[in-house]
Design a protein around this motif. Structure first.
Motif, PDB file in Angstrom:
ATOM      1  N   MET A  48     -21.262   9.012   5.436  1.00 46.09           N
ATOM      2  CA  MET A  48     -21.836   7.730   6.043  1.00 46.09           C
ATOM      3  C   MET A  48     -21.096   6.600   5.425  1.00 46.09           C
ATOM      4  O   MET A  48     -20.767   5.744   6.210  1.00 46.09           O
ATOM      5  CB  MET A  48     -23.131   7.745   5.520  1.00 46.09           C
ATOM      6  CG  MET A  48     -24.072   6.639   6.305  1.00 46.09           C
ATOM      7  SD  MET A  48     -24.128   6.992   8.187  1.00 46.09           S
ATOM      8  CE  MET A  48     -25.344   8.121   8.349  1.00 46.09           C
ATOM      9  N   GLU A  62     -29.296   0.586  14.577  1.00 47.13           N
ATOM     10  CA  GLU A  62     -28.406   1.230  13.953  1.00 47.13           C
ATOM     11  C   GLU A  62     -28.793   0.828  12.452  1.00 47.13           C
ATOM     12  O   GLU A  62     -28.773   1.903  11.372  1.00 47.13           O
ATOM     13  CB  GLU A  62     -26.704   0.808  14.212  1.00 47.13           C
ATOM     14  CG  GLU A  62     -26.595   1.321  15.689  1.00 47.13           C
ATOM     15  CD  GLU A  62     -26.554   3.022  15.537  1.00 47.13           C
ATOM     16  OE1 GLU A  62     -26.314   3.544  14.422  1.00 47.13           O
ATOM     17  OE2 GLU A  62     -26.691   3.648  16.513  1.00 47.13           O
ATOM     18  N   GLU A  98     -17.832   6.538   4.855  1.00 49.61           N
ATOM     19  CA  GLU A  98     -16.815   6.413   5.389  1.00 49.61           C
ATOM     20  C   GLU A  98     -16.958   5.302   6.492  1.00 49.61           C
ATOM     21  O   GLU A  98     -16.166   4.520   6.988  1.00 49.61           O
ATOM     22  CB  GLU A  98     -15.877   7.458   5.583  1.00 49.61           C
ATOM     23  CG  GLU A  98     -14.657   7.571   6.467  1.00 49.61           C
ATOM     24  CD  GLU A  98     -14.134   8.940   6.448  1.00 49.61           C
ATOM     25  OE1 GLU A  98     -13.150   8.934   7.205  1.00 49.61           O
ATOM     26  OE2 GLU A  98     -14.599   9.879   6.353  1.00 49.61           O
ATOM     27  N   ALA A  99     -18.042   5.629   7.077  1.00 49.60           N
ATOM     28  CA  ALA A  99     -18.251   4.851   8.499  1.00 49.60           C
ATOM     29  C   ALA A  99     -18.704   3.438   8.095  1.00 49.60           C
ATOM     30  O   ALA A  99     -18.507   2.459   8.912  1.00 49.60           O
ATOM     31  CB  ALA A  99     -19.272   5.645   9.455  1.00 49.60           C
ATOM     32  N   GLU A 100     -19.428   3.441   7.023  1.00 49.03           N
ATOM     33  CA  GLU A 100     -19.942   1.957   6.592  1.00 49.03           C
ATOM     34  C   GLU A 100     -19.562   1.612   5.131  1.00 49.03           C
ATOM     35  O   GLU A 100     -20.314   1.791   4.312  1.00 49.03           O
ATOM     36  CB  GLU A 100     -21.620   2.160   6.638  1.00 49.03           C
ATOM     37  CG  GLU A 100     -22.214   2.252   7.819  1.00 49.03           C
ATOM     38  CD  GLU A 100     -21.870   1.016   9.081  1.00 49.03           C
ATOM     39  OE1 GLU A 100     -21.806   0.076   8.544  1.00 49.03           O
ATOM     40  OE2 GLU A 100     -21.981   1.258  10.374  1.00 49.03           O
TER      41      GLU A 100
END
Length: 344
Positions: free
Chosen positions: A187, A157, A189-191
């Motif tokens: 992206m 990942e 928002e996820a990281e």
């Protein structure tokens, strides 16, 4: 034959997926693909499937799973390019690296990164896009759903995120900020704690004339870093925030003139409107005062006791007569009543 672990574990032969059986068989294949062309110990396969809670029959279950995999691969491999052999202290999966998606991804990502460092942004964007296209979802997603958690999964990942950041850098160099800003928002928002990703989003938003949102993205990453690691953003990200606040010319798309923000309009007060004068009132002519009658003197005042024809008027004679009678009555009462005489 093609093998995939960047997503659910799969084997494609002749354009069709092969049936891989149950969890133990799929997990064994996934772990062998992560270490293809290397010997994997049986104990490592046992830990990969069950962790530290392996049942007493775990080794036998692994042997059975490998045996079924060997038959499945032999049926699907018409060219004999894939081989799963027993090799002490475990097993060896011989396969062409280009037939495994993770190896294709790594090769393309390294090539794209090299092209980017050479200033070949257009070519780098194409190569990195091809690398990211190898992903069909989270790595080994069918295994992680069952609770299997391998360190290699997290590493994959991270490699994916690094390739995405390289691809975004190439896109920004080509002036494609409008095209990639949505992907960058999703992206980050996820990281939220990845500083490089945040910096790319800030730059893309700024170039899309969304300065306020670019500064908000910085604050979100700053809070994520403080809450997760107790650290503030690095100097590079802090410098980018300051440049955005100052509309620094270095933030413009390379090769394009910097579009400075339009200056605020200078508002000058509007001239006061000329007063509207009401028309002068038309004055009606003042009438001349009526002539004052001549003062009425004693001679001009009509005499109530004189008649128009001269002499004494009848009214005067009546009044005189009444007055004489009153005086006569008073003389008579004066002698008869002393009190009345005093009042009179």
């Amino acid at each position: 034959m093609k093998f995939g672990i960047l997503g659910p574990v799969e084997v494609i032969s002749g354009g069709q997926p092969l049936a891989l059986g149950g969890l133990v068989q799929r997990a064994a294949l996934g772990y062998l693909l992560l270490h293809c062309n290397k010997v994997v110990a049986t104990s490592a396969l046992v830990r990969a499937v069950w962790g530290h809670d392996a049942p007493p029959t775990a080794r036998k279950m692994v042997q059975n799973a490998v045996s079924r995999l060997r038959r499945t691969l032999a049926e699907g491999d018409g060219d004999g390019q894939v081989e799963l052999v027993t090799c002490s202290p475990g097993y060896l999966l011989r396969v062409d690296p280009d037939a495994v998606d993770v190896h294709r991804f790594r090769t393309l990502a390294e090539r794209g990164r090299a092209e980017l460092s050479q200033g070949r942004a257009e070519r780098a964007a194409a190569t990195l896009g091809e690398a990211l296209a190898q992903w069909r979802g989270p790595a080994l997603s069918d295994l992680t759903e069952t609770g299997i958690d391998w360190p290699q999964t997290a590493l994959l990942e991270n490699e994916r995120l690094a390739a995405f950041e390289d691809s975004a850098e190439a896109g920004l160099a080509l002036g494609r900020h409008f095209e990639i800003v949505r992907e960058l928002e999703a992206m980050t928002e996820a990281e939220p704690a990845r500083e490089r990703l945040c910096g790319q989003l800030m730059l893309a938003l700024y170039r899309c004339h969304r300065q306020r949102e670019a500064l908000a993205a910085y604050q979100r990453t700053r809070m994520a870093l403080v809450e997760t690691f107790g650290l503030d953003p690095g100097r590079e990200l802090q410098s980018l925030e300051m440049k955005i606040l100052q509309h620094d010319e270095s933030l413009a798309v390379p090769g394009r003139p910097h579009a400075a923000p339009a200056p605020a309009p200078v508002l000058t007060p509007a001239p006061a409107p000329a007063p509207v004068l009401a028309p002068a009132p038309v004055l009606a002519p003042v009438p001349a005062p009526a002539p004052v009658a001549a003062a009425v003197g004693p001679r001009s005042r009509p005499d109530l006791f004189s008649s128009p024809t001269g002499g004494v008027s009848p009214h005067a004679r009546t009044a005189a007569r009444a007055r004489g009678e009153e005086l006569a009555m008073a003389h008579r009462w004066r002698g008869a009543d002393p009190l009345w005489a005093s009042l009179w």
